[in-house]
Design a protein around this motif. Structure first.
Motif, PDB file in Angstrom:
ATOM      1  N   HIS A   1       0.815  -1.213   0.000  1.00 14.87           N
ATOM      2  CA  HIS A   1       0.000   0.000   0.000  1.00 14.87           C
ATOM      3  C   HIS A   1       0.848   1.261   0.000  1.00 14.87           C
ATOM      4  O   HIS A   1       0.379   2.340  -0.348  1.00 14.87           O
ATOM      5  N   GLU A   2       2.129   1.128   0.379  1.00 17.29           N
ATOM      6  CA  GLU A   2       3.024   2.278   0.438  1.00 17.29           C
ATOM      7  C   GLU A   2       3.995   2.265  -0.741  1.00 17.29           C
ATOM      8  O   GLU A   2       4.649   1.258  -1.012  1.00 17.29           O
ATOM      9  N   THR A   3       4.065   3.398  -1.450  1.00 17.36           N
ATOM     10  CA  THR A   3       4.983   3.518  -2.582  1.00 17.36           C
ATOM     11  C   THR A   3       6.320   4.045  -2.081  1.00 17.36           C
ATOM     12  O   THR A   3       6.385   5.114  -1.477  1.00 17.36           O
ATOM     13  N   TRP A   4       7.386   3.284  -2.335  1.00 17.14           N
ATOM     14  CA  TRP A   4       8.701   3.726  -1.902  1.00 17.14           C
ATOM     15  C   TRP A   4       9.771   3.234  -2.867  1.00 17.14           C
ATOM     16  O   TRP A   4       9.561   2.317  -3.658  1.00 17.14           O
ATOM     17  N   GLU A   5      10.908   3.901  -2.805  1.00 18.51           N
ATOM     18  CA  GLU A   5      12.102   3.471  -3.523  1.00 18.51           C
ATOM     19  C   GLU A   5      13.210   3.237  -2.518  1.00 18.51           C
ATOM     20  O   GLU A   5      13.247   3.870  -1.462  1.00 18.51           O
ATOM     21  N   GLY A   6      14.122   2.325  -2.850  1.00 16.33           N
ATOM     22  CA  GLY A   6      15.223   2.029  -1.951  1.00 16.33           C
ATOM     23  C   GLY A   6      16.554   2.465  -2.526  1.00 16.33           C
ATOM     24  O   GLY A   6      16.744   2.524  -3.748  1.00 16.33           O
ATOM     25  N   PHE A   7      17.487   2.769  -1.612  1.00  9.65           N
ATOM     26  CA  PHE A   7      18.824   3.208  -2.005  1.00  9.65           C
ATOM     27  C   PHE A   7      19.841   2.624  -1.037  1.00  9.65           C
ATOM     28  O   PHE A   7      19.555   2.458   0.152  1.00  9.65           O
ATOM     29  N   HIS A   8      21.024   2.321  -1.548  1.00  7.33           N
ATOM     30  CA  HIS A   8      22.125   1.837  -0.718  1.00  7.33           C
ATOM     31  C   HIS A   8      23.210   2.908  -0.673  1.00  7.33           C
ATOM     32  O   HIS A   8      23.906   3.147  -1.659  1.00  7.33           O
ATOM     33  N   PHE A   9      23.338   3.571   0.477  1.00  5.23           N
ATOM     34  CA  PHE A   9      24.388   4.559   0.685  1.00  5.23           C
ATOM     35  C   PHE A   9      24.854   4.500   2.133  1.00  5.23           C
ATOM     36  O   PHE A   9      24.075   4.183   3.043  1.00  5.23           O
ATOM     37  N   ALA A  10      26.127   4.820   2.341  1.00  2.97           N
ATOM     38  CA  ALA A  10      26.710   4.934   3.686  1.00  2.97           C
ATOM     39  C   ALA A  10      26.499   3.665   4.505  1.00  2.97           C
ATOM     40  O   ALA A  10      26.338   3.724   5.726  1.00  2.97           O
ATOM     41  N   GLY A  11      26.506   2.513   3.819  1.00  2.40           N
ATOM     42  CA  GLY A  11      26.386   1.233   4.514  1.00  2.40           C
ATOM     43  C   GLY A  11      24.994   0.915   5.010  1.00  2.40           C
ATOM     44  O   GLY A  11      24.817   0.009   5.837  1.00  2.40           O
ATOM     45  N   HIS A  12      23.997   1.621   4.519  1.00  2.00           N
ATOM     46  CA  HIS A  12      22.628   1.416   4.983  1.00  2.00           C
ATOM     47  C   HIS A  12      21.667   1.256   3.804  1.00  2.00           C
ATOM     48  O   HIS A  12      21.913   1.758   2.711  1.00  2.00           O
ATOM     49  N   GLU A  13      20.581   0.555   4.061  1.00  2.00           N
ATOM     50  CA  GLU A  13      19.471   0.509   3.117  1.00  2.00           C
ATOM     51  C   GLU A  13      18.512   1.631   3.483  1.00  2.00           C
ATOM     52  O   GLU A  13      18.002   1.689   4.607  1.00  2.00           O
ATOM     53  N   ILE A  14      18.271   2.518   2.551  1.00  2.32           N
ATOM     54  CA  ILE A  14      17.447   3.701   2.787  1.00  2.32           C
ATOM     55  C   ILE A  14      16.159   3.561   1.991  1.00  2.32           C
ATOM     56  O   ILE A  14      16.189   3.309   0.788  1.00  2.32           O
TER      57      ILE A  14
END
Length: 267
Positions: A61-74
């Motif tokens: 139900h939630e629209t999101w995108e993911g990114f990998h930066f600074a050792g984290h999944e954002i």
């Protein structure tokens, strides 16, 4: 020598024409190999930057995108009905630069403000890299910005970021008094596009920037009207191109108040 935006666009166009000419007439020559090396390097770095983005495997139900930066999944929640609620490529370029140049631009315990933070990706990465971060944007964007910043930095960052309203050129001294606000870095990604507030944007840069403040600004070149902002910006600031990505038409700049670079050099 500082280039005007018109000169910048002209040189980029001429480089493209020169590459095409060499491809047709001088394949195998040294100049052609050099140009192809630049082109390949640009393509490789851009591909690496874009690989930092991922999408959910399962639609919810939630629209999101993911990114990998600074050792984290954002995870970033976006909205398609507003420019400020979308992650633009300039933000990825700036995040990649911050991560891969963390020794030269050490953000640990530095005071950082992002103007036009939008979804908050740049602010989140700066926070994960150890900075005191103030993420700013228009009041209607603060809800989503605060949501993204909190979900990606809580219990992960050394310093909890602050989310604050900043309408360019409005109540600057009231909300960010010169006497008490000192930022080591001002960050901006894709803040110059077709909008009527370029004068206010320049005024905001000028108000927030002290003599030792470093501006890191990722700029996507589009139309000539917006590109002329670079010329006006250089009346107040010394501008240095630190990265260029022709395939994205994005340039990453470092800037400081005029003469402050010279003043900071040892005698």
């Amino acid at each position: 020598m500082d280039l005007t935006s018109s000169q910048h666009n002209y040189l980029q166009n001429e480089l493209g024409l020169l590459t095409a000419f060499l491809l047709q007439h001088f394949h195998g020559c040294t100049s052609f190999k050099i140009l192809k090396y630049w082109e390949k390097e640009d393509e490789q770095i851009v591909a690496e930057i874009m690989r930092r983005r991922f999408f959910p495997a399962v639609i919810t139900h939630e629209t999101w995108e993911g990114f990998h930066f600074a050792g984290h999944e954002i995870r970033i929640t976006e909205a398609t009905d507003c420019y400020g609620a979308v992650v633009w490529p300039s933000a990825l370029v700036l995040c990649y630069f911050l991560e891969t140049n963390s020794k030269q631009y050490n953000l640990v315990d530095k005071n950082v403000i992002e103007i036009g933070a939008g979804t908050g990706l740049v602010s989140i990465v700066a926070s994960l890299l150890g900075a005191f971060v103030t993420a700013t944007d228009l009041p209607e964007l603060l809800g989503n910005l605060r949501h993204n910043v909190l979900r990606n930095t809580k219990l992960k960052s050394k310093h909890q970021p602050c989310v604050k309203e900043l309408s360019w050129g409005i109540d600057l001294e009231k909300n960010f008094p010169r006497s008490s606000c000192h930022f080591d870095y001002i960050m901006a990604a894709d803040v110059v596009y077709h909008h009527p507030f370029l004068d206010e944007l320049l005024l905001t840069f000028d108000h927030l920037c002290k003599n030792d403040t470093v501006i890191l600004w990722a700029m996507k070149f589009r139309l000539e009207k917006e590109n002329k902002f670079v010329d006006r910006f250089q009346t107040l600031f010394d501008l240095e191109m630190i990265s260029n990505f022709p395939s994205l038409n994005i340039t990453l700049y470092k800037a400081m108040r005029k003469d402050s670079m010279k003043a900071s050099l040892p005698n």
